[in-house]
Scaffold this active site. Structure first.
Site, PDB file in Angstrom:
ATOM      1  N   HIS A 128      13.937  -6.971   2.676  1.00 51.91           N
ATOM      2  CA  HIS A 128      13.099  -5.831   2.002  1.00 51.91           C
ATOM      3  C   HIS A 128      13.310  -5.320   0.771  1.00 51.91           C
ATOM      4  O   HIS A 128      14.506  -5.664   0.091  1.00 51.91           O
ATOM      5  CB  HIS A 128      13.242  -4.474   2.889  1.00 51.91           C
ATOM      6  CG  HIS A 128      12.334  -3.398   2.788  1.00 51.91           C
ATOM      7  ND1 HIS A 128      12.716  -2.604   1.784  1.00 51.91           N
ATOM      8  CD2 HIS A 128      11.141  -3.327   3.503  1.00 51.91           C
ATOM      9  CE1 HIS A 128      11.604  -1.842   1.729  1.00 51.91           C
ATOM     10  NE2 HIS A 128      10.529  -2.189   2.558  1.00 51.91           N
ATOM     11  N   GLY A 154       6.246   2.864  -1.597  1.00 53.75           N
ATOM     12  CA  GLY A 154       6.666   4.185  -1.204  1.00 53.75           C
ATOM     13  C   GLY A 154       6.141   4.987  -2.696  1.00 53.75           C
ATOM     14  O   GLY A 154       6.406   6.137  -2.949  1.00 53.75           O
ATOM     15  N   GLU A 182       5.230  -7.671  -0.571  1.00 54.91           N
ATOM     16  CA  GLU A 182       5.264  -6.300  -0.837  1.00 54.91           C
ATOM     17  C   GLU A 182       5.527  -6.308  -2.367  1.00 54.91           C
ATOM     18  O   GLU A 182       6.794  -6.105  -2.809  1.00 54.91           O
ATOM     19  CB  GLU A 182       6.365  -5.675  -0.076  1.00 54.91           C
ATOM     20  CG  GLU A 182       6.235  -5.797   1.449  1.00 54.91           C
ATOM     21  CD  GLU A 182       6.911  -4.746   2.039  1.00 54.91           C
ATOM     22  OE1 GLU A 182       6.263  -3.960   2.804  1.00 54.91           O
ATOM     23  OE2 GLU A 182       8.213  -4.807   1.993  1.00 54.91           O
ATOM     24  N   GLU A 212      14.056  -2.761  -0.746  1.00 47.85           N
ATOM     25  CA  GLU A 212      15.151  -1.762  -0.982  1.00 47.85           C
ATOM     26  C   GLU A 212      16.408  -2.642  -0.602  1.00 47.85           C
ATOM     27  O   GLU A 212      17.412  -2.110  -1.244  1.00 47.85           O
ATOM     28  CB  GLU A 212      15.209  -0.564   0.032  1.00 47.85           C
ATOM     29  CG  GLU A 212      13.834   0.345  -0.578  1.00 47.85           C
ATOM     30  CD  GLU A 212      12.979   0.798   0.899  1.00 47.85           C
ATOM     31  OE1 GLU A 212      13.281   0.871   2.060  1.00 47.85           O
ATOM     32  OE2 GLU A 212      11.827   1.199   0.376  1.00 47.85           O
ATOM     33  N   SER A 263       2.309   0.956   0.323  1.00 51.29           N
ATOM     34  CA  SER A 263       1.351   2.096   0.368  1.00 51.29           C
ATOM     35  C   SER A 263       0.405   1.686   1.156  1.00 51.29           C
ATOM     36  O   SER A 263      -0.991   2.133   0.941  1.00 51.29           O
ATOM     37  CB  SER A 263       1.112   2.804  -0.987  1.00 51.29           C
ATOM     38  OG  SER A 263       2.347   2.993  -1.683  1.00 51.29           O
ATOM     39  N   ASN A 300       7.795   0.039   9.409  1.00 52.09           N
ATOM     40  CA  ASN A 300       9.190   0.100   9.010  1.00 52.09           C
ATOM     41  C   ASN A 300       9.708   1.688   8.783  1.00 52.09           C
ATOM     42  O   ASN A 300       9.056   2.175   7.866  1.00 52.09           O
ATOM     43  CB  ASN A 300       9.228  -0.519   7.793  1.00 52.09           C
ATOM     44  CG  ASN A 300      10.604  -0.575   7.001  1.00 52.09           C
ATOM     45  OD1 ASN A 300      11.592   0.150   7.711  1.00 52.09           O
ATOM     46  ND2 ASN A 300      10.933  -0.765   5.536  1.00 52.09           N
ATOM     47  N   LYS A 340      12.399   2.811   8.056  1.00 54.00           N
ATOM     48  CA  LYS A 340      13.458   2.937   6.968  1.00 54.00           C
ATOM     49  C   LYS A 340      14.495   3.957   7.728  1.00 54.00           C
ATOM     50  O   LYS A 340      14.919   3.657   8.949  1.00 54.00           O
ATOM     51  CB  LYS A 340      12.898   3.388   5.872  1.00 54.00           C
ATOM     52  CG  LYS A 340      11.768   2.875   5.336  1.00 54.00           C
ATOM     53  CD  LYS A 340      11.658   2.683   3.867  1.00 54.00           C
ATOM     54  CE  LYS A 340      10.049   2.521   3.627  1.00 54.00           C
ATOM     55  NZ  LYS A 340       9.799   2.228   2.050  1.00 54.00           N
TER      56      LYS A 340
HETATM   57  C1  PEP Z   1       7.980  -0.621   3.277  1.00 51.70           C
HETATM   58  O1  PEP Z   1       8.852  -0.005   3.607  1.00 51.70           O
HETATM   59  O2  PEP Z   1       8.024  -2.069   3.298  1.00 51.70           O
HETATM   60  C2  PEP Z   1       6.795  -0.022   2.640  1.00 51.70           C
HETATM   61  C3  PEP Z   1       5.593  -0.749   2.379  1.00 51.70           C
HETATM   62  O3  PEP Z   1       6.567   1.420   2.479  1.00 51.70           O
HETATM   63  P1  PEP Z   1       5.382   2.214   2.178  1.00 51.70           P
HETATM   64  O4  PEP Z   1       4.186   1.675   2.985  1.00 51.70           O
HETATM   65  O5  PEP Z   1       5.829   3.408   2.100  1.00 51.70           O
HETATM   66  O6  PEP Z   1       4.634   1.599   0.731  1.00 51.70           O
END
Ligand code: PEP
Length: 251
Positions: free
Chosen positions: A96, A174, A168, A98, A214, A10, A12
């Site tokens: 997601h 992040g 997630e 966000e 992460s 992703n 973003k």
């Molecule tokens: C994501 O954007 O879904 C995500 C898990 O980001 P990150 O890997 O940076 O934590």
């Protein structure tokens, strides 16, 4: 029961079109010849069509980072499922964290997005996950169950490949803080149990549940070794060609 692992990147709100083309080319090279796993990237909408040309002929699949429920109309700022398909996407991320926490999207709205994606033949990736506060209050499973039941309301479970779930934990996205393999496996097993209640056990056992939060080149192998972890949704590390290449080539 066969679940083909899926490694999804992703991107973003990152990359110009030129940067996206360069990164996608690296992903296509890294994915070459891998028959036992799938690779997907979700560039920003502006780069989708250009990236589709770069990955044409490679196994790399494309996704939108979000999708509208409507086919067309007065939805300023939104992207219709057919527009994603037109640009080369076959999948779409919905819900997601966000979108939920920065833009206030509800389970009901996410359900509409998911249904719209499905109706247009896109494979939605439904993201679910608890906040740190919810985890510390012992509410993780209750939150996951609500997000699943409301997110998948009215969605047929006839084809286990037609929807992908991504667990997630919000506190791991992040932040550099990954769930332990035990925490990930426990959540994934719980999610599969809820899917078995919503659909049939046989369907639930074939649905893919990705872990996100992460994921990097150092922790991917241990996460992927968990019996109910069927792939990864990767943010930050998906923007680094070498890291993502190593994640794709998890052991
Ligand atoms: C994501 O954007 O879904 C995500 C898990 O980001 P990150 O890997 O940076 O934590």
């Amino acid at each position: 029961m066969q679940r083909t692992p899926l490694i999804a990147g992703n991107w973003k709100m990152h990359t110009t079109i030129a940067e996206a083309e360069e990164l996608a080319a690296a992903v296509a090279v890294a994915s070459h010849g891998l028959a036992d796993r799938e690779v997907m990237i979700a560039p920003p909408f502006t780069a989708l069509a250009a990236v589709a040309k770069v990955v044409a002929g490679s196994p790399v699949r494309l996704a939108g980072q979000n999708v509208c429920w409507a086919e067309k109309g007065a939805f300023t700022g939104e992207i219709a499922p057919a527009m994603l398909r037109d640009a080369g996407a076959t999948m779409a991320i919905v819900g997601h964290s966000e979108r939920r926490h920065v833009f206030g999207e509800s389970n009901a709205m996410i359900n509409k997005r998911l249904a719209g994606a499905r109706a247009a033949g896109l494979i939605p990736i439904l993201c679910i996950g608890e906040t740190l506060e919810e985890r510390e209050a012992g509410r993780t499973f209750a939150i996951l169950e609500t997000q699943l039941r409301e997110g998948l309301a009215g969605i047929a479970g006839d084809d286990p490949a037609a929807v992908v779930i991504a667990y997630e934990p919000v506190w791991a996205i992040g932040t550099g803080k990954t769930a332990t393999t035990e925490q990930a496996q426990a959540a994934h097993a719980f999610v599969r149990g809820v899917l078995a209640e919503l659909y049939e056990k046989n369907i639930a056992s074939q649905m893919r549940i990705l872990y996100g939060g992460s994921v990097n080149s150092d922790n991917v192998d241990a996460l992927m070794a968990q019996p109910d972890v069927d792939g990864a949704l990767v943010g930050g590390a998906a923007l680094k060609p070498e890291s993502f290449a190593r994640i794709i080539r998890f052991l």
